[in-house]
Design a protein around this motif. Structure first.
Motif, PDB file in Angstrom:
ATOM      1  N   ASP A 423       0.832  -1.210   0.000  1.00  0.00           N
ATOM      2  CA  ASP A 423       0.000   0.000   0.000  1.00  0.00           C
ATOM      3  C   ASP A 423       0.863   1.255   0.000  1.00  0.00           C
ATOM      4  OD1 ASP A 423      -2.326  -1.501   0.040  1.00  0.00           O
ATOM      5  OD2 ASP A 423      -2.504  -1.469   2.231  1.00  0.00           O
ATOM      6  N   ARG A 424       1.897   1.263   0.841  1.00  0.00           N
ATOM      7  CA  ARG A 424       2.755   2.447   0.947  1.00  0.00           C
ATOM      8  C   ARG A 424       3.565   2.656  -0.329  1.00  0.00           C
ATOM      9  NH1 ARG A 424       3.115   4.565   6.027  1.00  0.00           N
ATOM     10  NH2 ARG A 424       3.783   6.398   4.856  1.00  0.00           N
ATOM     11  N   GLU A 426       2.509   1.924  -3.370  1.00  0.00           N
ATOM     12  CA  GLU A 426       1.571   2.524  -4.312  1.00  0.00           C
ATOM     13  C   GLU A 426       1.393   4.012  -4.030  1.00  0.00           C
ATOM     14  OE1 GLU A 426      -2.138   0.726  -5.300  1.00  0.00           O
ATOM     15  OE2 GLU A 426      -1.438  -1.300  -4.881  1.00  0.00           O
ATOM     16  N   GLU A 427       1.212   4.358  -2.758  1.00  0.00           N
ATOM     17  CA  GLU A 427       1.025   5.762  -2.389  1.00  0.00           C
ATOM     18  C   GLU A 427       2.246   6.592  -2.773  1.00  0.00           C
ATOM     19  OE1 GLU A 427       0.286   5.668   1.780  1.00  0.00           O
ATOM     20  OE2 GLU A 427      -1.591   4.540   1.592  1.00  0.00           O
ATOM     21  N   ASP A 430       2.454   7.080  -6.531  1.00  0.00           N
ATOM     22  CA  ASP A 430       1.483   8.078  -6.989  1.00  0.00           C
ATOM     23  C   ASP A 430       2.008   9.497  -6.763  1.00  0.00           C
ATOM     24  OD1 ASP A 430      -0.272   6.126  -7.816  1.00  0.00           O
ATOM     25  OD2 ASP A 430      -1.446   6.124  -5.956  1.00  0.00           O
ATOM     26  N   LYS A 431       2.691   9.713  -5.643  1.00  0.00           N
ATOM     27  CA  LYS A 431       3.300  11.026  -5.392  1.00  0.00           C
ATOM     28  C   LYS A 431       4.480  11.262  -6.341  1.00  0.00           C
ATOM     29  CE  LYS A 431       0.672  12.411  -2.062  1.00  0.00           C
ATOM     30  NZ  LYS A 431      -0.207  13.607  -2.261  1.00  0.00           N
ATOM     31  N   ASP A 504       2.656  16.763   0.559  1.00  0.00           N
ATOM     32  CA  ASP A 504       2.853  15.386   1.034  1.00  0.00           C
ATOM     33  C   ASP A 504       3.897  14.659   0.185  1.00  0.00           C
ATOM     34  OD1 ASP A 504       2.480  13.213   2.672  1.00  0.00           O
ATOM     35  OD2 ASP A 504       0.784  12.424   1.545  1.00  0.00           O
TER      36      ASP A 504
END
Length: 518
Positions: A423-424, A426-427, A430-431, A504
């Motif tokens: 999950d991290r 992917e996040e 995306d950034k 972020d």
């Protein structure tokens, strides 16, 4: 002389009667005139500009390795044009240690991706590479040397990896050393291949003199068909070999090609922190060899993981040691490939042994990821045996690492935290690929002017005028100012940290160019 018919980029034109190559279509800027080892004086350019037709109708080739070199140029041309290429199957290279398998892989793929050294047993894991020939691609799998008589733990795991490669392959390339002749090890591997039921090509390697093909005849006794004489080192016979491979592959790929938007993740760390164990936990099988012996991994191994509609490419790498300039031989080339893996990755996982805590070498590895422009995630591995808390690790990461990477704790042994890690990733990706609108960026700059007064010099004060994002993957920004010479180091870092916090970008490499408004 009449120009040959128009070909698609990277495609060869072949004469119908003589089957000789008459033309090669290229796209891109290629200086073939300064490559006498590739083409001879009989080659002529028929069309200029960025779309070139190379006429080979009057060229004389020394052997098939020259034609092979031309195809490598065509492969480079295809990268510019994005022409769809048919993938036709998978071929695995197997054999006894030190017969030249990795040298052959590098020759057929026109790369230096596989580590090659005179020491036997350099290759251990399965390494998959794409090979292209005559407008078709196939997957080429390099494996470690199979020595069934050696019962050491690592050698047994190498043999298991080779068996897995044989099982998944459409065709097996069995490499033998023509200079050594048939050995007991060759006979053991041949028996393994006969029982596998896979089609096999026997490659008698190290025929460095093409006229000495009499050395290959004794390999008929292996019972696997007509041996093919090649020299992986010099390239003799490799063009004919590639033709034979394409003839025997099924014409379809067993797996889809990796999409352009796949998330490429390099797994970095010092030796023996659990990189290979983490790869196996992510894949759900023993994809790479795991051992308590530091330095087990030598090649950089790509492993594809599909999760929902997202494709991940995890690259297991060799451990990065201190004082790399002093490394020689296998260690040097292994670490060089680890650095290259970081260069082609989007995200880097910097593994830390949670049972030991954060050490200076971990910070050095994180700096490798920063220099490679990777978005970085620090992974506290071996969490099941750790006595150190996350809160003990986090402050030092914030103080010492400019990108302020997020921290995730995992245990490859129990599987704890593996789903959260994906999950991290992917996040973070995306950034890494995100784009900030110009409006949002300029509102941010206005707020900066209100929060802190810009620096001044000799009565002139810096003025942040406006900004825009110029690049993604990773993000790069251009801020227009009245005078870039007024920016201090402290103020530049402050602006970067504010940008990171506002949008972020923790863990993401952010670049800011302060330029004068024209």
């Amino acid at each position: 002389m009449r120009a040959p018919p128009e070909n698609r980029p990277g495609e060869l034109q072949v004469a119908a009667e003589t089957h000789e190559i008459t033309a090669l279509c290229l796209v891109g800027d290629f200086d073939l005139a300064n490559s006498p080892s590739v083409v001879d004086e009989g080659c002529r350019l028929l069309e200029g500009g960025n779309h070139l037709i190379l006429d080979l109708s009057e060229a004389t080739f020394i052997d098939s390795s020259v034609i092979h070199a031309l195809f490598r140029v065509a492969s480079e041309a295809r990268k510019h044009d994005r022409v769809a290429v048919l993938q036709v199957g998978t071929a695995a290279i197997v054999g006894f240690p030190n017969v030249g398998k990795s040298t052959l892989v590098n020759r057929l793929t026109a790369t230096r991706a596989a580590v090659v050294h005179e020491t036997p047993g350099v290759t251990r894991d399965r390494k998959e590479l794409v090979c292209e020939w005559r407008g078709k691609r196939f997957l080429l799998v390099d494996t470690g040397g199979v020595d069934l008589a050696d019962r050491s733990p690592i050698t047994r795991q190498v043999a298991e990896q080779a068996r897995a490669a044989i099982e998944e392959a459409d065709l097996v390339l069995f490499v033998v050393d023509a200079k050594a002749g048939v050995t007991p090890g060759d006979e053991e591997v041949a028996d393994l291949l006969r029982r596998s039921g896979r089609p096999v090509l026997v490659l008698a390697n190290k025929i460095d003199d093409p006229v000495r093909t009499d050395q290959i005849h004794e390999f008929h006794r292996l019972g696997l068909g007509e041996p093919i004489a090649i020299s992986a080192l010099h390239g003799h016979g490799t063009g004919d070999l590639l033709d034979a491979i394409l003839e025997r592959l099924p014409g379809r790929a067993a797996r889809p090609e990796i999409p352009e938007d796949a998330i490429r993740v390099a797994i970095l760390g010092r030796p023996n922190v659990g990189k290979s164990s983490l790869v196996n936990a992510l894949v759900g099988q023993d994809r790479v060899i795991v051992s308590e012996v530091p330095g087990t991994t030598r090649d950089s191994i790509d492993t594809v993981v599909q999760r929902g509609d997202r494709t991940f490419v995890f690259v297991d790498t060799a451990g990065l040691r201190r004082k790399r300039r002093q490394r020689q031989g296998i260690e040097y080339y292994s670490e060089l490939r680890a650095l290259q893996a970081a260069e082609r990755a989007d995200v880097a996982l910097v593994l830390v042994d949670a049972s030991e805590g954060l050490v200076d070498q971990d910070l050095a590895v994180a700096d490798v990821a920063r220099k490679a422009q990777n978005s970085t995630l620090v992974v506290a591995a071996k969490w099941d045996i750790s006595t150190v808390g996350i809160e003990d690790l986090r402050p030092r990461l914030v103080d010492r690492l400019k990108q302020r990477p997020p921290l995730v704790a995992v245990s490859a042994k129990t599987g704890r935290g593996v789903g959260r890690l994906l999950d991290r990733i992917e996040e973070l990706y995306d950034k890494h690929t995100s784009r900030i609108t110009t409006g949002a960026l300029n509102r941010f700059l206005r707020e900066l002017r209100e929060i802190r007064q810009p620096p001044s010099k000799n009565g002139r004060r810096l003025n942040l005028l406006y900004g825009t994002q110029t690049q993604v993957r990773p993000p790069r920004f251009r801020f227009f100012v009245n005078d870039p010479g007024l920016i201090t180091r402290d103020y530049g870092y402050w602006v970067e940290n504010q940008l990171r916090e506002r949008f972020d970008f923790e863990g993401v490499p952010v670049s800011i160019d302060f330029v004068r408004r024209s």
